[in-house]
Design a protein around this motif. Sequence first.
Motif, PDB file in Angstrom:
ATOM      1  N   ASP A 192       0.831  -1.199  -0.004  1.00 59.71           N
ATOM      2  CA  ASP A 192       0.133   0.061   0.017  1.00 59.71           C
ATOM      3  C   ASP A 192       1.032   1.134  -0.181  1.00 59.71           C
ATOM      4  OD1 ASP A 192      -2.342  -1.417   0.092  1.00 59.71           O
ATOM      5  OD2 ASP A 192      -2.140  -1.585   2.158  1.00 59.71           O
ATOM      6  N   ASP A 193       0.557   2.197  -0.781  1.00 54.58           N
ATOM      7  CA  ASP A 193       1.380   3.424  -0.885  1.00 54.58           C
ATOM      8  C   ASP A 193       0.590   4.488  -1.264  1.00 54.58           C
ATOM      9  OD1 ASP A 193       3.153   5.234  -2.272  1.00 54.58           O
ATOM     10  OD2 ASP A 193       4.545   3.575  -2.291  1.00 54.58           O
ATOM     11  N   THR A 194       0.623   5.630  -0.458  1.00 55.84           N
ATOM     12  CA  THR A 194       0.099   7.047  -0.711  1.00 55.84           C
ATOM     13  C   THR A 194       1.055   7.820  -1.233  1.00 55.84           C
ATOM     14  OG1 THR A 194       0.495   7.854   1.407  1.00 55.84           O
ATOM     15  CG2 THR A 194      -1.715   6.578   1.236  1.00 55.84           C
ATOM     16  N   SER A 195       2.214   7.657  -1.225  1.00 52.78           N
ATOM     17  CA  SER A 195       3.323   8.432  -1.709  1.00 52.78           C
ATOM     18  C   SER A 195       3.145   8.631  -3.247  1.00 52.78           C
ATOM     19  CB  SER A 195       4.699   8.305  -1.142  1.00 52.78           C
ATOM     20  OG  SER A 195       5.087   7.091  -1.865  1.00 52.78           O
ATOM     21  N   LEU A 196       3.076   7.620  -3.807  1.00 58.06           N
ATOM     22  CA  LEU A 196       3.034   7.790  -5.440  1.00 58.06           C
ATOM     23  C   LEU A 196       1.907   8.343  -5.903  1.00 58.06           C
ATOM     24  CD1 LEU A 196       4.521   4.116  -5.956  1.00 58.06           C
ATOM     25  CD2 LEU A 196       5.760   6.387  -6.567  1.00 58.06           C
ATOM     26  N   ALA A 197       0.794   8.461  -5.158  1.00 62.14           N
ATOM     27  CA  ALA A 197      -0.524   9.178  -5.737  1.00 62.14           C
ATOM     28  C   ALA A 197      -0.368  10.721  -5.099  1.00 62.14           C
ATOM     29  CB  ALA A 197      -1.879   8.601  -4.880  1.00 62.14           C
ATOM     30  N   ARG A 245      -4.990   8.661  -2.135  1.00 64.22           N
ATOM     31  CA  ARG A 245      -4.799   9.948  -1.869  1.00 64.22           C
ATOM     32  C   ARG A 245      -5.168  10.173  -0.660  1.00 64.22           C
ATOM     33  NH1 ARG A 245      -5.912   8.548  -6.973  1.00 64.22           N
ATOM     34  NH2 ARG A 245      -4.764   9.929  -8.340  1.00 64.22           N
ATOM     35  N   GLY A 246      -5.299   9.193   0.400  1.00 65.19           N
ATOM     36  CA  GLY A 246      -5.659   9.380   1.629  1.00 65.19           C
ATOM     37  C   GLY A 246      -6.900   8.805   1.940  1.00 65.19           C
ATOM     38  N   ALA A 253      -6.536  13.361   1.776  1.00 66.70           N
ATOM     39  CA  ALA A 253      -5.395  14.511   1.786  1.00 66.70           C
ATOM     40  C   ALA A 253      -4.883  14.967   0.583  1.00 66.70           C
ATOM     41  CB  ALA A 253      -4.093  13.834   2.456  1.00 66.70           C
ATOM     42  N   ALA A 254      -5.127  14.371  -0.519  1.00 65.93           N
ATOM     43  CA  ALA A 254      -4.556  14.877  -1.855  1.00 65.93           C
ATOM     44  C   ALA A 254      -5.673  14.611  -3.098  1.00 65.93           C
ATOM     45  CB  ALA A 254      -3.238  14.124  -2.374  1.00 65.93           C
ATOM     46  N   GLU A 255      -5.487  15.347  -4.208  1.00 67.92           N
ATOM     47  CA  GLU A 255      -6.281  15.481  -5.476  1.00 67.92           C
ATOM     48  C   GLU A 255      -5.311  15.217  -6.633  1.00 67.92           C
ATOM     49  OE1 GLU A 255      -8.836  18.637  -5.225  1.00 67.92           O
ATOM     50  OE2 GLU A 255      -9.759  17.998  -3.478  1.00 67.92           O
ATOM     51  N   GLY A 256      -5.850  15.180  -7.761  1.00 67.65           N
ATOM     52  CA  GLY A 256      -5.422  15.262  -9.163  1.00 67.65           C
ATOM     53  C   GLY A 256      -5.048  13.750  -9.667  1.00 67.65           C
ATOM     54  N   GLY A 257      -4.668  13.537 -10.830  1.00 70.84           N
ATOM     55  CA  GLY A 257      -4.774  12.463 -11.544  1.00 70.84           C
ATOM     56  C   GLY A 257      -3.525  11.715 -11.392  1.00 70.84           C
ATOM     57  N   TYR A 258      -3.092  10.741 -12.116  1.00 70.10           N
ATOM     58  CA  TYR A 258      -1.755  10.129 -11.752  1.00 70.10           C
ATOM     59  C   TYR A 258      -0.694  10.661 -12.996  1.00 70.10           C
ATOM     60  CZ  TYR A 258      -4.077   6.710  -9.141  1.00 70.10           C
ATOM     61  OH  TYR A 258      -4.949   6.050  -8.264  1.00 70.10           O
TER      62      TYR A 258
END
Length: 370
Positions: A192-197, A245-246, A253-258
């Motif tokens: 599981d990874d939030t950083s890459l998003a 994204r959280g 916490a975050a927004e936006g496409g990949y």
Amino acid sequence: MRATPPFRADHVGSLLRPPELLAARAAHAEGRLDPDGLRAVEDAAIRDVVAAQERIGLQSVTDGEFRRASWHMDFIYRLGGVVQTDQRIEVRMRSDRGETAFTAAGLAVAERVHLAEPIFAEDFRFLAAQASSALPKLTIPSPSMVHYRGGTAAIDRSVYPEIDGFWDDLSAAYRDELHALYDLGCRYLQLDDTSLAYLNDPAQRAAFAARGEDADAAHLRYIRQINAAIADRPADMAVTTHMCRGNYRSSWAAEGGYDFVAEALFSELAVDGFFCEFDDERSGGFAPLRFVPPGTMVVLGLVTTKNGRLEDPDVLKRRIDDAAKHVPLEQLCLSPQCGFSSTVEGNVLTADEQFAKLRLIVEVARDVWG
């Protein structure tokens, strides 16, 4: 349908904790229930939730992360060399109801990173013993999260004068964990990874850069280190990554496409499948999936876990068709966009609504892929 993971109908991992488990946790925290008593309640809850997943028709089952307070820190603090600090880290979150914050303890890398003992070994053994018709899946935070949470400032430079040494040890610890889990019978591991998003969000990159990090190239380092951790995994062990994204009490916490990370992420990260959240406009469109190479699976997180409103199956099918314009249909699967309870508190929906969403995913996957 697929016989190997990720499956056409899959799920991210965490599930809402039942009331009796929450009550037991509170009693344990107050000293009214000993560790054995708490584990007995956890065991009973996990037996029930594994059976529920199999009744729905899911081909993979998790323990709902019922033994954890959070999806990542319960693992990270058990890595050798990583210690919990008194620092409080506040993460600003947003939701349809307004702004909130998630506060957690800090971490520091005080010694060389290593695997002191396999993490979640007993938890996986118990999960595997409960699964009958489905494959047990274990979820752990990716190596990126050890760095993204505290950053380079959290690493004792007397231990690691050269930062490359930290990365080498971190990937080696994860390699040891992966092989230990394989020896226990784990054939489906999710990182599981939030950083890459998060790094797709300009505001998150600006905050990361303000901490002295290279926000423009961090994802490239993270991809290299994950690849180093999984490079020699056994051929019959599937490793996927989930990116969101959280997810805290139905907030993000975050927004936006990949788009910012897409080319390197999808073409270079050597996992067997990507779990990507696409539940609303916050996650952007499907165009970045054009970088996914042949044979790599994409699990479309089209069903939101942020609320209990059940999606229209026809809308889900149309969205799968839209994604198939960028990556072949045979490389696609369906799942929720995130877990239902990344932290012990859980998202704002009921258990009935949670299971209705999982049933919907199974039904739509059968309609689409047969």
